[in-house]
Motif scaffolding. Structure first.
Motif, PDB file in Angstrom:
ATOM      1  N   GLY A   1       0.812  -1.212   0.000  1.00  0.00           N
ATOM      2  CA  GLY A   1       0.000   0.000   0.000  1.00  0.00           C
ATOM      3  C   GLY A   1       0.845   1.262   0.000  1.00  0.00           C
TER       4      GLY A   1
ATOM      5  N   GLN B   1      -6.431  -2.156   9.519  1.00  0.00           N
ATOM      6  CA  GLN B   1      -5.575  -2.604   8.427  1.00  0.00           C
ATOM      7  C   GLN B   1      -4.766  -3.804   8.921  1.00  0.00           C
ATOM      8  OE1 GLN B   1      -5.713  -0.906   5.323  1.00  0.00           O
ATOM      9  NE2 GLN B   1      -7.462   0.008   6.367  1.00  0.00           N
TER      10      GLN B   1
ATOM     11  N   ILE C   1       1.914   3.243  -6.388  1.00  0.00           N
ATOM     12  CA  ILE C   1       0.654   3.733  -5.819  1.00  0.00           C
ATOM     13  C   ILE C   1       0.838   5.130  -5.251  1.00  0.00           C
ATOM     14  CG2 ILE C   1      -1.041   3.414  -3.968  1.00  0.00           C
ATOM     15  CD1 ILE C   1      -0.682   0.394  -4.300  1.00  0.00           C
TER      16      ILE C   1
ATOM     17  N   LEU D   1      -0.777   8.976  -5.917  1.00  0.00           N
ATOM     18  CA  LEU D   1      -1.367   9.809  -4.870  1.00  0.00           C
ATOM     19  C   LEU D   1      -0.703  11.179  -4.836  1.00  0.00           C
ATOM     20  CD1 LEU D   1      -1.634   7.215  -1.930  1.00  0.00           C
ATOM     21  CD2 LEU D   1      -3.518   8.112  -3.330  1.00  0.00           C
TER      22      LEU D   1
ATOM     23  N   TYR E   1      -3.830   9.807   3.210  1.00  0.00           N
ATOM     24  CA  TYR E   1      -4.319   8.935   2.151  1.00  0.00           C
ATOM     25  C   TYR E   1      -3.593   7.591   2.250  1.00  0.00           C
ATOM     26  CZ  TYR E   1      -6.205  13.208   0.098  1.00  0.00           C
ATOM     27  OH  TYR E   1      -6.895  14.371  -0.110  1.00  0.00           O
TER      28      TYR E   1
ATOM     29  N   SER F   1      -3.789   3.753   0.258  1.00  0.00           N
ATOM     30  CA  SER F   1      -4.431   2.984  -0.817  1.00  0.00           C
ATOM     31  C   SER F   1      -3.768   1.614  -0.956  1.00  0.00           C
ATOM     32  CB  SER F   1      -4.315   3.745  -2.151  1.00  0.00           C
ATOM     33  OG  SER F   1      -4.936   3.027  -3.188  1.00  0.00           O
ATOM     34  N   SER F   2      -4.586   0.560  -0.904  1.00  0.00           N
ATOM     35  CA  SER F   2      -4.079  -0.790  -1.044  1.00  0.00           C
ATOM     36  C   SER F   2      -5.220  -1.751  -1.336  1.00  0.00           C
ATOM     37  CB  SER F   2      -3.358  -1.228   0.237  1.00  0.00           C
ATOM     38  OG  SER F   2      -2.992  -2.586   0.167  1.00  0.00           O
TER      39      SER F   2
ATOM     40  N   GLU G   1      -6.703  -3.780   1.609  1.00  0.00           N
ATOM     41  CA  GLU G   1      -7.774  -3.284   2.476  1.00  0.00           C
ATOM     42  C   GLU G   1      -9.049  -4.072   2.264  1.00  0.00           C
ATOM     43  OE1 GLU G   1      -8.421   0.854   1.876  1.00  0.00           O
ATOM     44  OE2 GLU G   1      -6.327   1.394   2.113  1.00  0.00           O
TER      45      GLU G   1
END
Length: 250
Positions: free
Chosen positions: A148, A190, A218, A222, A243, A245-246, A249
């Motif tokens: 992530g 997480q 990733i 961002l 932020y 993101s993965s 998740e």
């Protein structure tokens, strides 16, 4: 719209595309920053200053924007050369030196935004942020969490990452602990990151944190999105929010 950016249409207006060319980005550290720089350049940011005194090592090749031919050479210079191969008309400046107390103020001057991708081997990353705050420059903090990408944006009028700790030792681990605690508090645990942090803490000698190419790309997306939004006056989520993101998740 310039032919180079015609596929950006609809997502970005012609006026915005022209404006961001001259938005000045300071890249402090060309490790994870090397991926961010290419993403930002391809997007249309053409004014980038790269500062890093480190040289490319083989262990960088799993996640950073270098090749085997670059090993042993300065990261900043190699990255600048690659960026100019992508866009020869871009204004790319590089400095093969580490940011320190003697040069940090001068390097930050005349920039619109800064990316703090410095190694927390000393208090220089904290000083970098403090000077950016004094000069009203937003700072992006990108982190590679393997599966992530993590990004914290520091508002010069708001909270600083130093609120997590004013000591540089194992700072990345402190950030990861903050993320897992924050997400758990807001009922978005997480578990994948918790497991990675636990395994890392078990390693003898506290080796450099494990990182994957996945997170580098990733977080580059961002960061580029955040820079675009800041450059065009759109809202962003400032630290202590962040932020993350993965796909892990899910």
């Amino acid at each position: 719209m310039e032919e180079r950016y015609t596929r950006n249409r609809i997502y970005i207006s012609e006026k915005e595309q022209e404006e961001i060319k001259h938005f000045r980005i300071l890249l402090g550290g060309a490790g994870i920053g090397s991926i961010i720089a290419e993403c930002a350049l391809r997007f249309g940011f053409e004014t980038i200053t790269i500062v890093d005194g480190d040289r490319v090592e083989k262990s960088n090749l799993n996640r950073q924007n270098y090749t085997s031919d670059d090993v042993g050479n300065f990261k900043a210079e190699c990255l600048a050369r690659r960026l100019l191969q992508i866009n020869p008309n871009a204004h790319i400046t590089f400095r093969n030196e580490f940011i320190d107390k003697g040069n940090v103020k001068e390097m930050i001057s005349n920039q619109d935004i800064a990316i703090n991708a410095l190694d927390f081997a000393s208090d220089i990353p904290f000083l970098f942020d403090r000077i950016c705050k004094d000069k009203s420059i937003p700072v992006l903090h990108p982190y590679n969490f393997g599966w992530g990408g993590f990004l914290a944006i520091v508002d010069p009028k708001g909270y600083s990452l130093s609120e997590l700790s004013d000591r540089p030792d194992h700072f990345e681990l402190k950030v990861a602990d903050y993320v897992t605690g924050y997400q758990t508090f807001w009922q978005k645990p997480q578990e994948w990151l918790d497991k990675i942090v636990c395994e890392y803490k078990k390693e003898k000698g506290m080796l450099p944190p494990p990182q994957l190419s996945i997170a580098s790309w990733i977080v580059a997306g961002l960061c580029t999105t955040a820079i675009f939004r800041l450059a065009t006056g759109k809202p962003v989520r400032y630290f202590p929010k962040f932020y993350l993101s993965s796909l892990s998740e899910e």
